[in-house]
Design a protein around this motif. Structure first.
Motif, PDB file in Angstrom:
ATOM      1  N   ASN A 159       0.795  -1.092   0.102  1.00  0.00           N
ATOM      2  CA  ASN A 159       0.150   0.071  -0.094  1.00  0.00           C
ATOM      3  C   ASN A 159       0.881   1.110  -0.024  1.00  0.00           C
ATOM      4  O   ASN A 159       0.790   1.971  -0.811  1.00  0.00           O
ATOM      5  N   HIS A 160       1.750   1.593   1.116  1.00  0.00           N
ATOM      6  CA  HIS A 160       2.314   2.629   1.576  1.00  0.00           C
ATOM      7  C   HIS A 160       3.824   2.074   1.152  1.00  0.00           C
ATOM      8  O   HIS A 160       4.370   1.265   1.589  1.00  0.00           O
ATOM      9  N   MET A 161       4.783   3.205   0.443  1.00  0.00           N
ATOM     10  CA  MET A 161       6.182   3.092   0.603  1.00  0.00           C
ATOM     11  C   MET A 161       6.517   4.311   0.802  1.00  0.00           C
ATOM     12  O   MET A 161       5.957   5.435   0.448  1.00  0.00           O
ATOM     13  N   GLY A 162       7.878   4.352   1.295  1.00  0.00           N
ATOM     14  CA  GLY A 162       8.449   5.720   1.510  1.00  0.00           C
ATOM     15  C   GLY A 162       9.807   5.784   2.133  1.00  0.00           C
ATOM     16  O   GLY A 162      10.369   4.713   2.241  1.00  0.00           O
ATOM     17  N   TRP A 163      10.088   6.797   2.244  1.00  0.00           N
ATOM     18  CA  TRP A 163      11.656   7.241   2.570  1.00  0.00           C
ATOM     19  C   TRP A 163      11.788   7.962   3.821  1.00  0.00           C
ATOM     20  O   TRP A 163      10.707   9.063   3.940  1.00  0.00           O
ATOM     21  N   TYR A 164      12.438   7.512   4.986  1.00  0.00           N
ATOM     22  CA  TYR A 164      12.672   8.328   6.179  1.00  0.00           C
ATOM     23  C   TYR A 164      14.059   8.785   6.160  1.00  0.00           C
ATOM     24  O   TYR A 164      14.991   7.920   5.617  1.00  0.00           O
ATOM     25  N   ARG A 165      14.416   9.361   7.239  1.00  0.00           N
ATOM     26  CA  ARG A 165      15.679   9.685   7.660  1.00  0.00           C
ATOM     27  C   ARG A 165      16.131   9.782   9.050  1.00  0.00           C
ATOM     28  O   ARG A 165      15.067  10.074   9.756  1.00  0.00           O
ATOM     29  N   ALA A 180       9.345  11.280   2.466  1.00  0.00           N
ATOM     30  CA  ALA A 180       8.409  11.441   1.278  1.00  0.00           C
ATOM     31  C   ALA A 180       7.658   9.897   1.500  1.00  0.00           C
ATOM     32  O   ALA A 180       8.398   9.104   1.582  1.00  0.00           O
ATOM     33  N   THR A 181       6.334   9.852   1.188  1.00  0.00           N
ATOM     34  CA  THR A 181       5.890   8.672   0.999  1.00  0.00           C
ATOM     35  C   THR A 181       4.861   8.793  -0.239  1.00  0.00           C
ATOM     36  O   THR A 181       4.597   9.644  -0.795  1.00  0.00           O
ATOM     37  N   PHE A 239      13.066  17.119  -3.954  1.00  0.00           N
ATOM     38  CA  PHE A 239      12.953  15.575  -4.029  1.00  0.00           C
ATOM     39  C   PHE A 239      11.708  15.207  -4.733  1.00  0.00           C
ATOM     40  O   PHE A 239      10.494  15.783  -4.534  1.00  0.00           O
ATOM     41  N   THR A 240      11.799  14.153  -5.284  1.00  0.00           N
ATOM     42  CA  THR A 240      10.700  13.595  -5.772  1.00  0.00           C
ATOM     43  C   THR A 240      10.629  11.812  -5.664  1.00  0.00           C
ATOM     44  O   THR A 240      11.634  11.191  -5.623  1.00  0.00           O
ATOM     45  N   ILE A 241       9.502  11.566  -5.295  1.00  0.00           N
ATOM     46  CA  ILE A 241       9.412  10.030  -5.021  1.00  0.00           C
ATOM     47  C   ILE A 241       8.698   9.462  -6.145  1.00  0.00           C
ATOM     48  O   ILE A 241       7.592   9.742  -6.482  1.00  0.00           O
ATOM     49  N   THR A 242       9.059   8.289  -6.589  1.00  0.00           N
ATOM     50  CA  THR A 242       8.214   7.493  -7.497  1.00  0.00           C
ATOM     51  C   THR A 242       8.092   6.132  -7.134  1.00  0.00           C
ATOM     52  O   THR A 242       9.080   5.459  -6.255  1.00  0.00           O
ATOM     53  N   ARG A 243       7.271   5.127  -7.594  1.00  0.00           N
ATOM     54  CA  ARG A 243       7.507   3.769  -7.415  1.00  0.00           C
ATOM     55  C   ARG A 243       7.184   2.960  -8.855  1.00  0.00           C
ATOM     56  O   ARG A 243       6.394   3.510  -9.675  1.00  0.00           O
ATOM     57  N   CYS A 302      14.236   3.023   3.733  1.00  0.00           N
ATOM     58  CA  CYS A 302      13.085   2.535   2.838  1.00  0.00           C
ATOM     59  C   CYS A 302      12.181   2.002   4.068  1.00  0.00           C
ATOM     60  O   CYS A 302      12.376   1.233   4.699  1.00  0.00           O
ATOM     61  N   ASN A 303      10.792   2.210   3.647  1.00  0.00           N
ATOM     62  CA  ASN A 303       9.922   1.709   4.461  1.00  0.00           C
ATOM     63  C   ASN A 303       8.418   1.143   3.489  1.00  0.00           C
ATOM     64  O   ASN A 303       8.393   1.760   2.398  1.00  0.00           O
ATOM     65  N   ALA A 304       8.209  -0.014   3.919  1.00  0.00           N
ATOM     66  CA  ALA A 304       6.790  -0.364   3.174  1.00  0.00           C
ATOM     67  C   ALA A 304       5.796  -1.177   3.790  1.00  0.00           C
ATOM     68  O   ALA A 304       6.099  -2.039   4.831  1.00  0.00           O
TER      69      ALA A 304
END
Length: 119
Positions: A32-38, A45-46, A63-67, A91-93
């Motif tokens: 469902n959700h994917m994202g980047w954290y630091r 971004a998610t 920044f641009t997030i794509t999947r 990375c998170n999923a």
């Protein structure tokens, strides 16, 4: 089990660009959700499965997030990098996976990739 593997970190000068990649593998049914954290799990971004995005104020416009749903992958294009962007990026999923004949939810994290912005 679901595993996430990140790549693409490194050293870049201020104003430069980097592209992070993250691929999920395992007995995945859907993500469902994917994202980047630091840092301490600070949101960067998610992105949802239908492409809805959310960005931290500090990275909007840079920044641009794509999947790629077919590859269970998420990317983070980082431009105009600043020293304060220096961090380990995770990375998170979140989704559903097969657990034998049944489905169960998962919330998986990658091992992190270091981004250093310095001259």
């Amino acid at each position: 089990q679901v595993q996430l593997v990140e790549s693409g970190g490194g050293l870049v000068q201020p104003g430069g660009s980097l592209r992070l990649s993250c691929a999920a593998s395992g007995s995945i049914f859907s993500i469902n959700h994917m994202g980047w954290y630091r840092k301490e799990r600070e949101l960067v971004a998610t992105i949802t499965s239908i492409g809805m995005t959310n960005y931290a104020h500090s990275v909007k416009g840079r920044f641009t997030i794509t999947r790629d749903n077919a590859k269970n992958a998420v990317y983070l294009e980082m431009n105009s990098l600043r020293p304060e962007d220096t961090a380990v990026y995770y990375c998170n999923a979140i989704g559903s996976r097969w657990n034998g004949p049944q489905l169960s939810t998962f919330d998986a994290w990658g091992q992190g990739t270091l981004v250093t912005v310095s001259s």
